[in-house]
Design an enzyme around this catalytic site. Structure first.
Site, PDB file in Angstrom:
ATOM      1  CB  ILE A  81      -0.954  -0.016   1.211  1.00 56.35           C
ATOM      2  CG1 ILE A  81      -1.821  -1.275   1.164  1.00 56.35           C
ATOM      3  CG2 ILE A  81      -1.816   1.245   1.238  1.00 56.35           C
ATOM      4  CD1 ILE A  81      -2.705  -1.477   2.369  1.00 56.35           C
TER       5      ILE A  81
ATOM      6  CG  HIS B  84      -1.888   5.716   4.772  1.00 51.87           C
ATOM      7  ND1 HIS B  84      -3.155   6.203   5.009  1.00 51.87           N
ATOM      8  CD2 HIS B  84      -1.174   5.990   5.884  1.00 51.87           C
ATOM      9  CE1 HIS B  84      -3.194   6.743   6.217  1.00 51.87           C
ATOM     10  NE2 HIS B  84      -1.988   6.609   6.770  1.00 51.87           N
ATOM     11  CG  LEU B  85       5.078   6.280   6.033  1.00 54.93           C
ATOM     12  CD1 LEU B  85       6.260   6.874   5.320  1.00 54.93           C
ATOM     13  CD2 LEU B  85       4.924   6.879   7.409  1.00 54.93           C
ATOM     14  CG  HIS B  86       2.460   0.694   5.915  1.00 55.27           C
ATOM     15  ND1 HIS B  86       2.130   1.223   4.668  1.00 55.27           N
ATOM     16  CD2 HIS B  86       2.871  -0.568   5.680  1.00 55.27           C
ATOM     17  CE1 HIS B  86       2.328   0.310   3.739  1.00 55.27           C
ATOM     18  NE2 HIS B  86       2.784  -0.790   4.340  1.00 55.27           N
ATOM     19  CD  GLN B  87       9.242   1.676  11.053  1.00 57.28           C
ATOM     20  OE1 GLN B  87       9.471   2.534  10.222  1.00 57.28           O
ATOM     21  NE2 GLN B  87      10.182   0.908  11.535  1.00 57.28           N
TER      22      GLN B  87
END
Length: 183
Positions: A137, A140-143
């Site tokens: 995805i 939308h940034l995600h760690q």
């Protein structure tokens, strides 16, 4: 040539052939691209929708001011968490100072909580920036916070392209949320 003992005369697909299979049909929605926004819009973004759901339904473990923590619906390992800003932003350089600091703090707390609850021997941490870099995805940034244990990368992912997870996501979410420090 002798016929294999499990071969049937009709030769239909799905006939027993001596191999055990782990079916994961739920992954077809992921492979097919469902819930993978490619534009800046937030209507189809699962990371924009998740905070509006109950913690149980959205698999949320903790909520902060600028970011939140949830279980990955398609985990690499049990306990695979993601730290996500509430704001729909794709690139790490677009984060504000408060978002960056809270993502870092939530990542540290995620590691501590996972150590307490699941006793991993190590972690993989990371952000894939852009589709070409592996972001499922990218909009939308995600760690990712992936707990690791010796021997967790066995033959199943390599040969069977399957990951065996010993616990249901809802049960993992419940254990991690219960152990998450209250602020």
């Amino acid at each position: 040539m002798p016929e294999h003992p499990s071969t049937h005369d009709d030769g239909l697909a799905g006939d027993p052939d001596g191999f055990e299979r782990l079916w994961t049909p739920h992954r077809m929605v992921y492979i097919g691209g469902q819930d993978k926004p490619t534009d800046p819009g937030t209507e189809q973004c699962p990371f924009c929708r998740a905070p509006g759901r109950s913690d149980e339904e959205g698999l949320l473990v903790a909520r902060g001011e600028a970011a939140y923590v949830l279980l990955n619906l398609y985990p690499y390992n049990s306990g695979h968490l993601m730290v996500v800003p509430y704001r729909h932003v794709a690139d790490y350089t677009e984060l504000g100072r408060a978002e960056t600091l809270e993502i870092a703090e939530l990542t540290r707390t995620a590691m501590r909580t996972l150590r307490e609850v699941m006793a991993p021997q190590g972690f993989n941490l990371g952000m894939n920036q852009g589709t070409v870099a592996g972001a499922g995805i990218a909009a939308h940034l995600h760690q990712h916070v992936v707990p690791r244990w010796g021997g967790d990368a066995n033959f199943l992912p390599i040969i069977g392209r399957t990951k065996a997870l010993p616990e249901l996501l809802g049960d993992t979410r419940e254990r991690l949320a219960a152990a998450w420090p209250q602020s």
